[in-house]
Write an enzyme that holds these catalytic residues in place. Structure first.
Site: not given
Length: 401
Positions: A10, A92, A181, A209, A211-212, A242, A284, A331, A333-335, A385
């Site tokens: 990547n 990627r 994504h 999804h 994350g940042n 964003r 977050m 990040g 969503g999972e935490n 990913e």
């Protein structure tokens, strides 16, 4: 000896992330990162499976030097790029336009088309191209496979992919909704079906999804039918820096009344908006700490974030007609349990709810956080990913052997 290893690269503008995987058992053999390429203070961190991380700092002048440094680190573990067990290198690539709908073996024509897409992905495609060209030079005999962030979303119908602007103008400048994504949305939607014990073709899923960068997708029977990001990754959800969705006339207002240039507005919307623009933080965890401490600015930023997220859940529920699961990944969503709880609060009429105890449990694996017997499952599925890129790369080279 069978070649079953895939190196996933990547390549960013000043970094290279990499993983080496053995597809026989989907095992990670090594992971690493080269960052601050082109600076005197470049840094490489390399971690072999089951071993101690190695780290060094120094000057890495360009991507060619970065990849040679990666190859040297892999060679120390007996995993060098000259190994006959290396089947391919998977790259990627952020933007594949309408042309690239699946993983593609790179040749000169493919490189030229990726380059032609630079105007719609000026921050990402040039760096992706640099990584591919460098890897081709190091191993010209090895298949180089491009896996596109946009490919999963090419199944969107024209009613979802088109903007409501003059068709000739849109076509002349490739203006349409591409989505991003995609490797994450593909992996997570498939893993969600597995978690439910069903085939992907049987399941309708809303993937979040977070994350940042953040995006949502509506996936019907394994195929994307809508997604929140558009021509660029700026559209859609509120993100770390964003803005997401916004009245486009704001841009004209800032030009005419604010005296801002196009470049200044681009920087504003991509780097100084979203959570960081609203409250000065894009982490977050810190925002939630501030919310719990009574910080009103952080509370407003969190509420705006959740309001936009909830709107997309409702919209994609309408698009799909029937929803089997809403799944959180990446990040945040999972935490971030408070984000998951707030995102579905008040949507009980749609069959959505989280179980407080299940939602509070932290874990690394895919899991349900909705109450037993819920009409719609709410799930947490860690994204992967790199594994998705490796899987798609290996499947393609095996098919073409």
């Amino acid at each position: 000896m069978s070649s079953t290893r895939v190196l996933v690269l990547n390549s960013g503008s000043s970094s290279v992330k990499y993983q080496l995987l053995d597809m026989r058992g989907s095992d990670r053999l090594a992971v690493g990162l080269v960052e601050r390429i082109g600076e005197e203070t470049s840094r490489l961190k390399h971690t072999p499976a089951g071993g101690e991380s190695r780290e060094w700092n120094g000057s890495v002048p360009d991507h060619d030097a970065a990849l040679k440094a990666v190859a040297a680190e892999l060679a120390k573990d007996g995993l060098g790029l000259d190994s006959p067990e290396l089947a391919a290198i998977g790259h990627r690539v952020v933007h594949g336009g309408k042309h690239f709908t699946e993983p593609t073996v790179v040749d000169d024509a493919v490189l030229a088309e990726i380059e032609r897409l630079i105007p719609v992905a000026p921050l990402h495609n040039p760096a992706n191209l640099t990584g591919i060209r460098t890897a081709r030079a190091l191993r010209p005999d090895l298949p180089q496979v491009a896996v596109f962030d946009t490919a999963f979303h090419t199944t969107m119908p024209e009613s979802a992919a088109r903007y409501a602007i003059d068709v000739e103008t849109a076509d002349a400048h490739r203006i349409r909704r591409y989505g991003f994504h995609g490797t994450s949305h593909a992996y997570v939607s498939r893993e969600t079906a597995r978690l439910l014990g069903r085939a992907p073709e049987e399941v309708n899923v809303i993937v979040l999804h977070l994350g940042n960068g953040a995006s949502a997708s509506a996936v019907r029977g394994g195929r994307c039918v809508d997604t929140s990001m558009g021509l660029t990754p700026l559209e859609g959800l509120v993100m770390g820096t964003r803005s997401g969705d916004m009245d486009p006339a704001v841009i004209f207002h800032l030009m005419r009344v604010g005296g801002m240039s196009a470049d200044e507005i681009d920087t504003l919307l991509n780097k100084r908006s979203g959570l960081i623009g609203l409250c000065g933080d894009n982490d977050m965890r810190e925002i939630r700490r501030r919310v719990d401490a009574g910080d009103e600015r952080a509370r407003l930023a969190f509420d705006i974030y959740i309001h936009r997220l909830k709107k997309y859940i409702g919209a994609y529920y309408a698009v799909l007609g029937r929803v089997d699961a809403v799944v959180f990944t990446a990040g945040v969503g999972e935490n971030a349990a408070p984000v998951r709880e707030a995102a579905v609060a008040g949507l009980e009429g749609l069959g959505l709810a989280v179980d407080g105890e299940l939602n509070a449990v932290r874990g690394d694996g895919a899991r349900l956080v909705s109450p037993a017997g819920a009409r719609v499952a709410v799930a947490v599925v860690p994204t992967d990913e790199e594994m998705e890129i490796a899987t798609q790369t290996y499947a393609l080279v095996e098919k073409e052997r």
